[in-house]
Every structure is written in C-alpha cells, then in structure tokens.
Design a protein around this motif. Structure first.
Motif, PDB file in Angstrom:
ATOM      1  N   UNK A 273     112.314 109.267 121.561  1.00  0.00           N
ATOM      2  CA  UNK A 273     113.651 108.894 121.113  1.00  0.00           C
ATOM      3  C   UNK A 273     113.683 107.498 120.492  1.00  0.00           C
ATOM      4  N   UNK A 274     112.577 106.779 120.584  1.00  0.00           N
ATOM      5  CA  UNK A 274     112.564 105.424 120.010  1.00  0.00           C
ATOM      6  C   UNK A 274     111.738 105.282 118.742  1.00  0.00           C
ATOM      7  N   UNK A 275     111.117 106.383 118.306  1.00  0.00           N
ATOM      8  CA  UNK A 275     110.215 106.314 117.149  1.00  0.00           C
ATOM      9  C   UNK A 275     110.923 105.765 115.897  1.00  0.00           C
ATOM     10  N   UNK A 276     111.988 106.422 115.520  1.00  0.00           N
ATOM     11  CA  UNK A 276     112.639 106.036 114.264  1.00  0.00           C
ATOM     12  C   UNK A 276     113.522 104.807 114.448  1.00  0.00           C
ATOM     13  N   UNK A 277     113.960 104.658 115.691  1.00  0.00           N
ATOM     14  CA  UNK A 277     114.766 103.510 116.074  1.00  0.00           C
ATOM     15  C   UNK A 277     114.006 102.194 115.841  1.00  0.00           C
ATOM     16  N   UNK A 278     112.741 102.192 116.276  1.00  0.00           N
ATOM     17  CA  UNK A 278     111.968 100.953 116.181  1.00  0.00           C
ATOM     18  C   UNK A 278     111.628 100.649 114.708  1.00  0.00           C
ATOM     19  N   UNK A 279     111.436 101.723 113.937  1.00  0.00           N
ATOM     20  CA  UNK A 279     111.201 101.533 112.500  1.00  0.00           C
ATOM     21  C   UNK A 279     112.474 100.990 111.856  1.00  0.00           C
ATOM     22  N   UNK A 280     113.618 101.542 112.267  1.00  0.00           N
ATOM     23  CA  UNK A 280     114.897 101.089 111.708  1.00  0.00           C
ATOM     24  C   UNK A 280     115.154  99.617 112.048  1.00  0.00           C
ATOM     25  N   UNK A 281     114.813  99.236 113.279  1.00  0.00           N
ATOM     26  CA  UNK A 281     114.972  97.837 113.682  1.00  0.00           C
ATOM     27  C   UNK A 281     114.182  96.919 112.739  1.00  0.00           C
ATOM     28  N   UNK A 282     112.954  97.309 112.428  1.00  0.00           N
ATOM     29  CA  UNK A 282     112.123  96.488 111.556  1.00  0.00           C
ATOM     30  C   UNK A 282     112.665  96.446 110.124  1.00  0.00           C
ATOM     31  N   UNK A 283     113.092  97.612 109.646  1.00  0.00           N
ATOM     32  CA  UNK A 283     113.641  97.651 108.283  1.00  0.00           C
ATOM     33  C   UNK A 283     114.903  96.786 108.225  1.00  0.00           C
ATOM     34  N   UNK A 284     115.700  96.860 109.295  1.00  0.00           N
ATOM     35  CA  UNK A 284     116.926  96.058 109.341  1.00  0.00           C
ATOM     36  C   UNK A 284     116.614  94.567 109.268  1.00  0.00           C
ATOM     37  N   UNK A 285     115.445  94.185 109.802  1.00  0.00           N
ATOM     38  CA  UNK A 285     115.040  92.765 109.756  1.00  0.00           C
ATOM     39  C   UNK A 285     114.408  92.390 108.422  1.00  0.00           C
ATOM     40  N   UNK A 286     114.227  93.366 107.549  1.00  0.00           N
ATOM     41  CA  UNK A 286     113.699  93.035 106.226  1.00  0.00           C
ATOM     42  C   UNK A 286     112.342  93.632 105.909  1.00  0.00           C
ATOM     43  N   UNK A 287     111.772  94.436 106.817  1.00  0.00           N
ATOM     44  CA  UNK A 287     110.531  95.126 106.453  1.00  0.00           C
ATOM     45  C   UNK A 287     110.894  96.093 105.325  1.00  0.00           C
ATOM     46  N   UNK A 288     110.214  95.957 104.197  1.00  0.00           N
ATOM     47  CA  UNK A 288     110.644  96.669 103.002  1.00  0.00           C
ATOM     48  C   UNK A 288     109.781  97.909 102.781  1.00  0.00           C
TER      49      UNK A 288
END
Ligand code: ATP
Ligand code: MG
Length: 334
Positions: A62-77
């Motif tokens: 349940x955290x797989x896409x969440x953790x990716x989203x967190x990083x993208x939200x911080x600017x991982x492009x």
C-alpha cells in the motif's frame, strides 16, 4: 549533456509509510538537486521492506506508489529520473545470491546499523535471515546499475562501506574491473532528530512530521515537541544546541534573522516555547506548501504509469548488466 556521459545515482526508500522531514533533509533534497547533473535511478525498496514486514505485505504494497508520489511531490522529475520497483528486477535478487559468497557471516553480524535495528525491532531469537543479510541485497541494488554516487542518510554509512567491500572483492576474485566503487553523499552529518527527542526521526517510531501532514497535524505535532528538558519557565535561560525545535528551525526556516533572534532570546530566557513553536509551525507549513501543490498534480494513477515505465526501462538495463557480470564470473554458459 546526454545520459551516456552522465554519472549515475542510485537512491531509494523503503515503502513502509509516508516520508517525513528527516527523509527530506537526509536524502530527498540531494536527490532532487542532483538529478540534473546525474542519471538518477530511484528504487522503491519493497524486497528490503519485506525483510522486517514479511508477515505484513499489505503494508508494503500500500506504500509503493505513495512513496514515489512523495518523492515526485518534492521535485523528483519523472522526465529526468527513472523510478522502479525492486521486486520487479529479479536480477537484483540473483546478484544478491552471488554477493552472499563474498561477505563473511561475521561481517554481516557486525554491521552496526543492522545490530541497532535488530535491537529496536525486538526480534528476539527470530531475526529473519533475510533481515541480517539486507546490506548484501542493498549492495546488489547499488552495484547492478553501475552506480557512482548514493545520496542517503548517515544511518546507511555502514551499508555503503560494505557495498564497496563487495565491489572490490568481486573485482579481485573474478579478475575484472567491472564493478565500480561508489561515493556516499550524506545530506546531514547526523540523522534528523525525532519530535520526541529520539536520535532518529523514523517511520517506525511514530516521531515524525510527514511531508503530507495537514496544517493542523503540523501544529499539533510541533506543540507536543520535546524542547530543552532542563528549562521549566520561559524566563529560564534555555539550550539551543541539540534542541529539536531549533534543529528544525535551522533546516526548514529560511528566515535567518527570525531564527537568530529566537535563539538569542531563548539563550537569555526572554522567549517562551510557545512563540518558538508557533514560528516553527508556520515555517514548516510554508515549506510543505509547494510539496502539497505538486502532489496534487501527480495523482496516484499518473504515478503508477510513471513507475511502470521506469521499471520497464530498468529491467532492460538489468538484463544487459547481469549478462556482463555473469561473463566476468565465467558462468555465462550460452
Ligand atoms: P523504517 O523505519 O521503515 O526503516 P525510515 O524512516 O528509517 O523507515 P527508510 O526508508 O529506511 O526510512 O530511509 C530512506 C532514506 O532516508 C535513507 O537514506 C535514510 O538514511 C534516510 N533517512 C531516514 N530517516 C532519516 C532521518 N531521521 N534523518 C536523515 N535521514 C533519514
Ligand atoms: Mg530505515
């Protein structure tokens, strides 16, 4: 500069819960800064997360896409960087098995981070074999893709040392120069302290301020924060050094004049915890605002597509790399 000439970064998180400000200052900030200069691979470490959550796979899933989203939200492009899922790259597991022979039983047991974590997790006599060995699997995560630099928190320093030991032993055992030693890049000299004053803010300790917390959650958590335990009244001179509230101000409040003024007054005993905390909440809320805005632009459906595409790209690359590694080991039979 084309990707061909760029050095590589491997970095990642365990999908065990939402990211917090400790992750931000320890590794995420550096990832985002470096993705222009380096070719960056971001790993969602689900296999590693299972080593201490094997009986709770739902938590990891349940955290797989969440953790990716967190990083993208911080600017991982996602246009610049490749995001992939560890368990979907079987070559990493394969390489882990080969690497297990290059490390002694004692060496893994001596690893200080693993030792501390085993204690903290109260495994008793039942520490999973996979957990003790996770630094070897982490060496495979890093080395399979030809990594040059790894941005991480300092708790990972022993893992990165072991990674270089493995690279050196592989090269000398198989008489090759295929595996490159890596350079760790620490965002902070010490792990970011928890809201409870514990030495490490950590998902599993419940002492975090999360990147997706609401304003109300931030205010409530900051209110409860641990400050200087020896200071009883606002008129007592207080300690700034090692005080979590000031550590967070230093990292997240860009208004230096305000921070310096608060520190001066705190040392003299002319400012109360309430004002220091109120200004800290405001600074954190402001810091989280652009992260929240970017998160809204990347709903989980969109994140899923990005991760699938990144995983496919990494799979193709992993196959080529493993062929070379097997050739060097003289076990490529056909
Ligand atoms: P868990 O409790 O599940 O181990 P965690 O909070 O330790 O979770 P990880 O996913 O293990 O988070 O760590 C991801 C990255 O963030 C690593 O590079 C780690 O060193 C870094 N990191 C985690 N917590 C902190 C912290 N408090 N300060 C600085 N860096 C941190
Ligand atoms: Mg951890």
């Amino acid at each position: 500069m084309s990707n061909l000439n760029k050095k590589r970064i491997l970095t990642g998180d365990r999908p065990t819960g939402p990211l917090h400000i400790g992750h931000y200052v320890g590794s995420v900030k550096n990832r985002v800064l470096l993705q222009n200069e380096y070719e960056l691979f971001y790993l969602i470490a689900d296999v590693q997360a299972l080593t201490d959550n094997y009986d709770n796979p739902e938590k990891v899933a349940s955290n797989i896409f969440q953790v990716a989203q967190d990083n993208i939200a911080c600017g991982l492009d996602p246009e610049k960087s490749t995001i992939f899922i560890q368990s979907m790259i079987p070559e990493i597991a394969e390489l882990t098995v080969f690497f297990m022979n290059l490390v002694s039983h004692n060496e893994v047991l001596r690893n200080p981070t693993v030792k501390t974590e085993i204690k903290e997790k109260n495994f008793g006599d039942s520490t999973p074999f996979g957990f003790v060995g996770y630094p070897v699997s982490q060496a495979a995560d890093i080395l399979f893709i030809g990594t040059d630099v790894v941005p991480v928190g300092v708790d990972q320093a022993p893992m990165l040392e072991l990674t270089n030991v493995v690279a050196r032993r592989f090269n000398s055992t198989y008489k090759t120069d295929l595996l490159k030693e890596i350079k760790p890049l620490f965002g902070v000299e010490k792990n970011l302290i928890g809201t409870d004053g514990d030495a490490k803010m950590s998902k599993s300790k419940g002492n975090t301020i999360n990147l997706m917390d609401t304003d109300e959650e931030v205010i409530a958590k900051v209110k409860k924060m641990y400050t200087d335990p020896t200071r009883i009244h606002a008129t007592d001179p207080g300690k700034v050094e090692g005080n979590p509230v000031f550590i967070y101000h230093d990292f997240l409040n860009p208004n230096l004049a305000e921070v310096n003024d608060l520190k001066e007054r705190y040392l003299k005993g002319t400012v109360g915890d309430v004002e220091v905390k109120d200004k800290l909440s405001k600074a954190i809320i402001k810091f989280l605002e652009p992260i929240r805005e970017r998160r809204a632009q990347f709903p989980l459906d969109k994140v899923k597509e990005i991760v699938l595409e990144g995983t496919k790209r990494t799979q193709a690359e992993a196959r080529l790399r493993l062929d070379k590694i097997k050739e060097a080991m003289k076990i490529k039979y056909f």
